[in-house]
Every structure is written in C-alpha cells, then in structure tokens.
Design a protein around this motif. Structure first.
Motif, PDB file in Angstrom:
ATOM      1  N   ILE A   3      -1.582  -4.154  11.067  1.00 16.31           N
ATOM      2  CA  ILE A   3      -0.268  -3.252  11.480  1.00 16.31           C
ATOM      3  C   ILE A   3       0.909  -3.971  12.013  1.00 16.31           C
ATOM      4  O   ILE A   3       0.828  -4.316  13.094  1.00 16.31           O
ATOM      5  N   LYS A   5       4.467  -3.438  13.205  1.00 15.51           N
ATOM      6  CA  LYS A   5       5.710  -2.373  13.658  1.00 15.51           C
ATOM      7  C   LYS A   5       7.121  -3.242  13.411  1.00 15.51           C
ATOM      8  O   LYS A   5       7.274  -4.148  13.884  1.00 15.51           O
ATOM      9  N   SER A 247       9.492  -1.307   3.551  1.00 22.60           N
ATOM     10  CA  SER A 247       8.599  -0.565   3.180  1.00 22.60           C
ATOM     11  C   SER A 247       7.782  -0.097   4.184  1.00 22.60           C
ATOM     12  O   SER A 247       7.379  -1.139   5.136  1.00 22.60           O
ATOM     13  N   GLY A 248       7.143   0.954   4.348  1.00 24.04           N
ATOM     14  CA  GLY A 248       6.300   1.316   5.233  1.00 24.04           C
ATOM     15  C   GLY A 248       6.157   2.912   5.271  1.00 24.04           C
ATOM     16  O   GLY A 248       6.750   3.676   4.769  1.00 24.04           O
ATOM     17  N   LYS A 249       5.903   3.192   6.446  1.00 27.11           N
ATOM     18  CA  LYS A 249       5.565   4.753   7.074  1.00 27.11           C
ATOM     19  C   LYS A 249       6.372   4.799   8.142  1.00 27.11           C
ATOM     20  O   LYS A 249       6.416   4.168   9.170  1.00 27.11           O
ATOM     21  N   ILE A 250       7.434   5.696   8.260  1.00 24.98           N
ATOM     22  CA  ILE A 250       8.134   6.042   9.313  1.00 24.98           C
ATOM     23  C   ILE A 250       7.430   6.872  10.314  1.00 24.98           C
ATOM     24  O   ILE A 250       6.978   8.018   9.943  1.00 24.98           O
ATOM     25  N   ILE A 251       7.246   6.457  11.519  1.00 26.16           N
ATOM     26  CA  ILE A 251       6.399   6.981  12.689  1.00 26.16           C
ATOM     27  C   ILE A 251       7.085   7.640  13.423  1.00 26.16           C
ATOM     28  O   ILE A 251       6.941   8.348  14.507  1.00 26.16           O
ATOM     29  N   SER A 253      11.756   8.155  14.689  1.00 30.55           N
ATOM     30  CA  SER A 253      13.133   7.946  14.686  1.00 30.55           C
ATOM     31  C   SER A 253      14.167   8.601  15.469  1.00 30.55           C
ATOM     32  O   SER A 253      13.866   9.494  16.044  1.00 30.55           O
ATOM     33  N   ILE A 274       8.947   1.709  12.000  1.00 29.20           N
ATOM     34  CA  ILE A 274       8.109   1.771  10.668  1.00 29.20           C
ATOM     35  C   ILE A 274       7.098   1.054  10.851  1.00 29.20           C
ATOM     36  O   ILE A 274       6.849  -0.091  11.339  1.00 29.20           O
ATOM     37  N   GLU A 275       5.928   1.474  10.298  1.00 30.69           N
ATOM     38  CA  GLU A 275       4.284   1.020  10.500  1.00 30.69           C
ATOM     39  C   GLU A 275       4.157   0.440   8.986  1.00 30.69           C
ATOM     40  O   GLU A 275       4.415   1.283   7.876  1.00 30.69           O
ATOM     41  N   SER A 276       3.653  -0.636   8.728  1.00 38.30           N
ATOM     42  CA  SER A 276       3.298  -1.342   7.344  1.00 38.30           C
ATOM     43  C   SER A 276       2.133  -2.120   7.533  1.00 38.30           C
ATOM     44  O   SER A 276       1.798  -2.673   8.761  1.00 38.30           O
TER      45      SER A 276
END
Length: 436
Positions: A3, A5, A247-251, A253, A274-276
C-alpha cells in the motif's frame, strides 16, 4: 502487493506554513495532541513561550482548520503581512488573548537553530529534515541580502512561531509515516507585499528563490498567496508536481485555512491522503530508499554462441525486464560457461521463464527471491544547446543525488550533430549543472 500512501497538496490558492499544518491536521485523529507532544521535545522552547491555537473555522464557506501560534514575541491584536522575509510572521489571525508580559524579538543565527534542534528529543529524521529546511532558508536569505548563510540572523524565521511551523510540519509528517507527497502547481499570487525592506513585488525575494525549479502560476485578487515557509516545505517534501490527482482511494482530506480574505477564491490549502496498491514496494522508508521485492531468473549455459545472448536480452527488455546481464563462470572440471541473469517483477516471472527457455539452450531456470533497495528517480526534460534531452534525476529523501542524461538521447544528438559521445556528454552535463 503493498500500500502506497500519498499526500496530494492542492495549492490552487497558494501555501503557507500555518496552512500546511492546518491541512495535515485533518488527515489523522488526535493531530493536535501529536503536535503539542512533539513540540515539547524542543527543550529550548519553554512551555510558556507560546500557545497553539487550533480552531475549526470557515473561510469563504469552506470549513477547515485554522492553525496559529501565540507567542511572547508579538502583540496579539494585530494583523501581520503574510511575508517572513520582511521580518513579519505568517500568522495573522486576530485572536483576542490578554497576556501580561513584555514583547521582544529573539535574533538567532543558523548555529543557534542547529543547537536547538540537535539538543532536542525529536527523532533523528525530524531533526535531519528540520536542519535541511533551515539551511535552505538561510541560503535563500543570504542570497537576497548578498551575504553568507552563517551570517544570517533569523529575525523572523528564528522567532518561535516560525520554528513551530517548520518543525511542526515534520512532526506531523512523521506521525503520518512519511507518505509520498505530490503537489499541484503553486499559485504565488500577485501585486505587492510590504516588508521591512519596502514595497516589493510578489513573490517576495526569499520566496522567489525557494520556488526555483517549481511550477508556479498567478491567479486571483492581488495578494501574497505563497510565503517563504510554504515554498520551503514544498521544496523539501514534494516528490513531484502534477495537475492530476494520483489514482487511488481517498482515506482522509481537509483544508488548512490561511489569513487572507478574498471574494474570488478562498485562502485555503487542500490536502488529500490517498492509498493505492503497488507492486514496487514501499517508498520513503526511513533510509529514504525504495524497497522492492523482485525475482532474479538465472541459468548456467556452456553451449551457446555468445552472440546469441543479445537477441534474448532484447526480447526480455522489450517485455519489461528490469535488467538483463551475463556473468562469466566456471562449471565442473573447469569448463568455462555463462550465467545468464534477468531481474524482474514477481508477476512477470512466468513469462520471462518461458522466454529464456525458448530462446536459449538451457533446460531450466532458477527463480530466486531478492530484495532491492534503490534510489527514487524521475525523468525531466532539459533543453540543451544541442536539443531536448531526457534527464534521469535520482534522489534520497527528496534530496537530489545526481542528474544523468539518458544514453539514447546522447547517441541521437551525437549522430545529428556529427559529434562524439564524449563531446556531447561533457557539453550537456556542463549545461545541466550550470542551470541548477
């Protein structure tokens, strides 16, 4: 599968030290306690010298965190210009606090800051990053004033609130486990700023020096939108600049609020965590290197024409091999042979094994798990006097180690200009380092 970050900084309205800390505080629970406890490790700062203000507030209908430092060095019911270079501070919030104490400024040299940091109980990495920041800031101020870094007295940056901004930023980055940092291009603002040296255009001299090499633009009502501390943190922390969010998932903000008010855009800094998923291992480890889990494919061959290894190597490289090489070895009874080796990502091991078996005389391939630690790198375009060339820029902890022009570009330029590789490489290297 690891992962990665990433913090993405959206500097559409600029950046300042207090805005950066406010933005980061949105990304983790208990950030105010983490910052407070971390700053207590700066033993040279007495607890009653300052008070941290962390408020949830609204700027132009945007909710965020307003961070400020109240110190014994200021009068508190006033508004500072947003420019450190002119002996003013970045914190300009009009908090109504009453303090029964005298107001004085502390003049500190770089050596004083160094002593304060290295005698603290901060982690080694926070100490190292903080000293890199102050050294760079001293270099910027020295450039502006026509002197040397050791002679600069940090009238404004040596003040308590600015020390807290810089050291506090690294404390929060460590609490976030040193994620990769990307940033949008930076809005520097426009107009003029009033400082101790008179009225100067935006960006002010120290800020402009620190922004060298960074992508900037100017938009919105005239005001100073990026300060020296903001530019400094970008210079130290950001791995790359891009208009596109990764790109990735905002965890997580949030917005860090600045101290200006304008009708056209809110004076805020947005940070996205963001995690990808990545295959290449973890970036920004404590040693500043990229750690990867890879596969080495190898086989011993004693019955092939040496010239036949070249097309196999080409096929592997075209398929995405990270490296291909041969080693001279001796097999049983002193028979000379070749060890044919390929370095690959684990997911490519099966395909590369088939390529080797189909295109060499080997009956089998050994697959060996390997750990690789390498420098971080990026490709930059450079316009030389002989034409555009790609430059591989390598770094550790955001500190550039070397800049190397790509071989294929050198070969192309040498051919076009009827020059030797030696001449082209020497000329372009001189131009690269002259431009730094």
């Amino acid at each position: 599968m690891g992962i990665l970050k990433t913090i993405y900084l959206d500097c559409f309205a600029g950046i300042a030290g207090d805005m950066f800390i406010g933005a980061l505080m949105n990304l983790m629970p208990g950030a105010d306690k983490i910052l407070t406890d971390g700053l207590k490790k700066l033993k040279a700062l007495e607890p009653d010298e300052y008070k941290l203000i962390v408020e949830h507030d609204v700027k132009n209908s945007i909710s965020g965190i307003n961070f400020d430092v109240i110190t014994h060095e200021h009068h508190h019911e006033h508004s500072h210009d947003h420019e450190e270079h002119g002996h003013n501070h970045e914190h300009s919030h009009n908090h109504e606090h009453e303090h029964e104490h005298s107001h004085h400024h502390v003049h500190r040299h770089l050596a004083d800051i160094e002593k304060m940091i290295f005698e603290s109980e901060l982690s080694d990495r926070v100490k190292r990053e903080a000293m890199r920041a102050f050294s760079l800031l001293a270099e910027a101020e020295a450039h502006v004033h026509g002197t040397t870094p050791d002679k600069i007295h940090f009238h404004e940056v040596g003040a308590v609130d600015s020390i807290i901004d810089i050291v506090g930023a690294f404390i929060l980055m460590e609490a976030l486990e040193w994620p990769r940092v990307l940033s949008s291009p930076v809005n520097v603002g426009s107009g003029t700023v009033t400082c101790a040296h008179g009225i100067l255009p935006v960006p002010a001299p120290a800020t402009e020096f620190l922004l060298h090499g960074l992508p900037i633009f100017s938009k919105g009502e005239p005001m100073e939108r990026t300060t020296p501390t903001g530019a400094l943190l970008l210079k130290i922390l950001v791995d790359a600049f891009s208009q596109d969010i990764p790109s990735g998932k905002i965890i997580a903000s949030g917005f860090g609020l600045g101290n200006h008010t304008s009708q056209d855009m809110p004076n805020v800094l947005r940070a996205l965590l963001i995690e990808s998923a990545v295959q290449q291992g973890s970036i920004n480890e404590h040693d500043g290197l990229i750690h990867e889990k890879l596969i080495k494919l190898e086989c011993n061959i004693d019955d092939m024409n040496p010239q036949d290894f070249e097309p196999v190597s080409e096929k592997l490289f075209n398929a995405g091999a990270l490296d291909v090489w041969t080693e001279s070895i001796y097999m049983k009874k002193g028979r000379p042979a070749v060890k044919f080796c390929c370095l690959a990502k684990p997911e490519d091991a099966k395909d590369f094994t088939l390529i080797i078996l189909k295109n060499t005389s080997s009956q089998g391939v050994r697959l060996i798990d390997v750990d690789r630690a390498r420098l971080n790198w990026r490709i930059e375009k450079f316009k030389s006097s002989l034409g555009e060339v790609n430059i591989k820029v390598t770094s550790i902890n955001n500190e550039i180690v070397r800049r190397v022009p790509e071989y294929e570009d050198l070969k192309r330029i040498a051919c076009l200009n009827n020059l030797s590789m030696f001449e082209v490489r020497n000329l372009i290297n001189k131009e690269i380092y002259k431009a730094i």
